[in-house]
Design a protein around this motif. Structure first.
Motif, PDB file in Angstrom:
ATOM      1  N   GLY A 324       0.778  -1.231   0.000  1.00  0.00           N
ATOM      2  CA  GLY A 324       0.000   0.000   0.000  1.00  0.00           C
ATOM      3  C   GLY A 324       0.806   1.277   0.000  1.00  0.00           C
ATOM      4  N   TYR A 325       2.114   1.202  -0.307  1.00  0.00           N
ATOM      5  CA  TYR A 325       2.937   2.400  -0.305  1.00  0.00           C
ATOM      6  C   TYR A 325       2.928   3.069  -1.676  1.00  0.00           C
ATOM      7  CZ  TYR A 325       4.383   0.872   4.270  1.00  0.00           C
ATOM      8  OH  TYR A 325       4.370   0.490   5.592  1.00  0.00           O
ATOM      9  N   GLU A 326       3.056   4.399  -1.659  1.00  0.00           N
ATOM     10  CA  GLU A 326       2.911   5.206  -2.867  1.00  0.00           C
ATOM     11  C   GLU A 326       4.213   5.242  -3.662  1.00  0.00           C
ATOM     12  OE1 GLU A 326       2.279   9.919  -4.128  1.00  0.00           O
ATOM     13  OE2 GLU A 326       2.440   9.332  -2.000  1.00  0.00           O
ATOM     14  N   ARG A 327       4.106   4.905  -4.958  1.00  0.00           N
ATOM     15  CA  ARG A 327       5.243   5.056  -5.851  1.00  0.00           C
ATOM     16  C   ARG A 327       5.210   6.458  -6.448  1.00  0.00           C
ATOM     17  NH1 ARG A 327       7.064   1.320 -11.089  1.00  0.00           N
ATOM     18  NH2 ARG A 327       9.054   2.416 -11.446  1.00  0.00           N
ATOM     19  N   VAL A 328       6.370   7.128  -6.449  1.00  0.00           N
ATOM     20  CA  VAL A 328       6.476   8.503  -6.919  1.00  0.00           C
ATOM     21  C   VAL A 328       7.273   8.508  -8.213  1.00  0.00           C
ATOM     22  CG1 VAL A 328       7.257  10.821  -6.343  1.00  0.00           C
ATOM     23  CG2 VAL A 328       6.464   9.294  -4.522  1.00  0.00           C
ATOM     24  N   ARG A 329       6.708   9.097  -9.259  1.00  0.00           N
ATOM     25  CA  ARG A 329       7.401   9.189 -10.544  1.00  0.00           C
ATOM     26  C   ARG A 329       8.305  10.416 -10.553  1.00  0.00           C
ATOM     27  NH1 ARG A 329       6.903   4.331 -13.322  1.00  0.00           N
ATOM     28  NH2 ARG A 329       4.823   3.476 -12.892  1.00  0.00           N
ATOM     29  N   VAL A 330       9.544  10.247 -11.004  1.00  0.00           N
ATOM     30  CA  VAL A 330      10.504  11.349 -11.059  1.00  0.00           C
ATOM     31  C   VAL A 330      11.170  11.367 -12.433  1.00  0.00           C
ATOM     32  CG1 VAL A 330      10.945  11.069  -8.586  1.00  0.00           C
ATOM     33  CG2 VAL A 330      12.522  10.073 -10.232  1.00  0.00           C
ATOM     34  N   ALA A 342      13.371   3.161  -8.722  1.00  0.00           N
ATOM     35  CA  ALA A 342      11.980   3.424  -8.358  1.00  0.00           C
ATOM     36  C   ALA A 342      11.959   4.225  -7.068  1.00  0.00           C
ATOM     37  CB  ALA A 342      11.205   2.125  -8.190  1.00  0.00           C
ATOM     38  N   HIS A 343      11.027   5.150  -6.953  1.00  0.00           N
ATOM     39  CA  HIS A 343      10.945   6.029  -5.789  1.00  0.00           C
ATOM     40  C   HIS A 343       9.611   5.820  -5.080  1.00  0.00           C
ATOM     41  CE1 HIS A 343      14.005   7.824  -8.358  1.00  0.00           C
ATOM     42  NE2 HIS A 343      14.471   8.445  -7.297  1.00  0.00           N
ATOM     43  N   PHE A 344       9.684   5.704  -3.768  1.00  0.00           N
ATOM     44  CA  PHE A 344       8.493   5.530  -2.945  1.00  0.00           C
ATOM     45  C   PHE A 344       8.494   6.579  -1.842  1.00  0.00           C
ATOM     46  CE2 PHE A 344       8.473   1.509  -5.070  1.00  0.00           C
ATOM     47  CZ  PHE A 344       7.144   1.096  -5.064  1.00  0.00           C
ATOM     48  N   ALA A 345       7.295   6.913  -1.365  1.00  0.00           N
ATOM     49  CA  ALA A 345       7.143   7.848  -0.249  1.00  0.00           C
ATOM     50  C   ALA A 345       6.995   7.066   1.044  1.00  0.00           C
ATOM     51  CB  ALA A 345       5.922   8.734  -0.469  1.00  0.00           C
ATOM     52  N   ASP A 346       7.773   7.463   2.062  1.00  0.00           N
ATOM     53  CA  ASP A 346       7.594   6.843   3.372  1.00  0.00           C
ATOM     54  C   ASP A 346       6.390   7.502   4.064  1.00  0.00           C
ATOM     55  OD1 ASP A 346       8.363   9.216   4.649  1.00  0.00           O
ATOM     56  OD2 ASP A 346      10.034   8.317   5.733  1.00  0.00           O
TER      57      ASP A 346
END
Length: 398
Positions: A324-330, A342-346
């Protein structure tokens, strides 16, 4: 003639040499949710936890109800690689003048205790603000803490406690912090432990990580509780309000080398290295934070977490999305020198960059030309051709 220093018999512009990124700390919104992410989802293992509310010298004046827990976690034999504490506790402890300074500490490893002592004198001569000098517990590492031009807390560290095959950390009876600059030379750690054992200290009385219960998966031949293993920590990126000052501080002051500069949304992003990896530190102006659409609650750009292979990277994405963690596009330029990331938000909004390998810079000091780099394909293929390598991890994985 410029001043040079004898560092282990080699003449250098500073009395220390940063060897590598060592460990890192976040100030977070919720200790328990952060534990679910960093320990449960990513797999950092808890080695120690201190409740600062229970430390008389610190807790005096602590606001009632402030979560004082300071959590130490690791992925290798180092006592800690990642620590986290509540942002309210960090503010009480003097965590920086700006409310968005949530990088609790950014730590770099040097090669000797003498370098720590002489670094303190060197930094004072350059009018750098020293936070503290001494020896930390838990962890046992000698340190000098100081701030960069933005107020981020930096640390030079030497002598991190090692967790052996049994998984036990140092017992609390040996938690004897040292405040102030040590006199040199000092006894070795071997002699310290021999004296403790002779005095009847139970060397196996420290905290021991007992593993994560639940199903296991085959990760390149080892059964693990998640489909990847952490191999290295870093790089770290920060946004700066005084970019020119910060860049001079890191290069001329601390000895980092600018490997490459790229442009993202019309603004410069600098990739700096301490050793042979393409970068260990990334620096960008604070204005880029808004242009990326990232939260204004932190000056942290991202923290890197290297996993064991490209296959593990793809599995980590699936795993974190499933949690359920959010993947952030950069933009791809934000991970120059790394092909797939790949980038995720804590849970506090910090960005975590997960990758499997990075370019290395050779004897001539030049990075790979941009036109010779492999491009990240979308969607990601099941397998790729790549000559990139990660930092070696001797294991065993856990």
């Amino acid at each position: 003639m410029s001043v040079t220093y004898d560092v282990g018999g080699v003449r250098l512009p500073r009395p220390f040499r940063i060897q590598k990124f060592a460990h890192f700390g976040f100030n977070v919104d919720d200790i328990d949710k952060s534990g679910e992410f960093y320990e449960g989802a990513l797999g950092f293992a808890r080695t120690d936890m201190i409740d600062l509310q229970r430390v008389p010298a610190i807790a005096k004046g602590f606001a009632p109800g402030v979560d004082g827990r300071l959590v130490f976690t690791r992925f290798s034999g180092d006592h800690h690689a990642l620590i986290y504490m509540h942002r309210d506790a960090a503010a009480f402890m003097g965590g920086g003048d700006e409310p968005d300074l949530t990088t609790n500490q950014i730590t770099w490893q040097v090669g000797s205790l003498r370098e720590i002592v002489e670094a303190e004198r060197y930094l004072l001569d350059r009018n750098v603000k020293i936070v503290r000098v001494g020896r930390d517990m838990p962890g046992g590492n000698w340190h000098v803490y100081f701030t960069d031009p933005d107020g981020h807390v930096f640390e030079l560290s030497y002598g991190m406690e090692q967790i052996g095959w049994s998984g036990h950390s140092r017992p609390s009876a040996l938690h004897k912090p040292w405040f102030g600059v040590p006199e040199l030379p000092r006894i070795s750690e071997t002699e310290e432990i021999d004296k403790a054992e002779a005095a009847g200290v139970d060397l196996a009385a420290g905290h021991r990580y007992t593993g994560t219960p639940g199903p296991t998966v085959d990760v390149d031949g080892t059964l693990l509780p998640r489909p990847f293993s952490i191999q290295a920590l870093g790089p770290v990126g920060v946004f700066s309000r005084v970019l020119d000052q910060a860049l001079e501080f890191y290069t001329d002051g601390l000895g980092f080398t600018v490997t490459e500069e790229v442009t993202v949304h019309g603004l410069p992003v600098y990739f700096l290295r301490a050793a042979h990896e393409h970068h260990s530190l990334v620096l960008a102006p604070i204005e880029l934070r808004e242009r990326l659409g990232w939260p204004d609650r932190t000056t942290n750009m991202y923290l890197g977490v290297q996993v064991g292979s490209y296959r593990q990277l793809r599995a980590a994405i699936t795993h974190l999305l499933g949690q359920g963690y959010e993947r952030v596009r950069v933009p791809a330029e934000m991970h120059t020198g790394i092909d797939y990331a790949a980038h995720f938000a804590d849970p506090s909004g910090h960005r975590i960059q997960i990758y499997y390998a990075m370019e290395h810079v050779g004897w001539d000091g030049r990075p790979r030309p941009a036109e010779l780099r492999a491009k990240m394909e979308e969607p990601w293929p099941e397998s790729i051709e790549s000559d990139l390598v990660g930092e070696p991890f001797m294991g065993p994985v856990r």
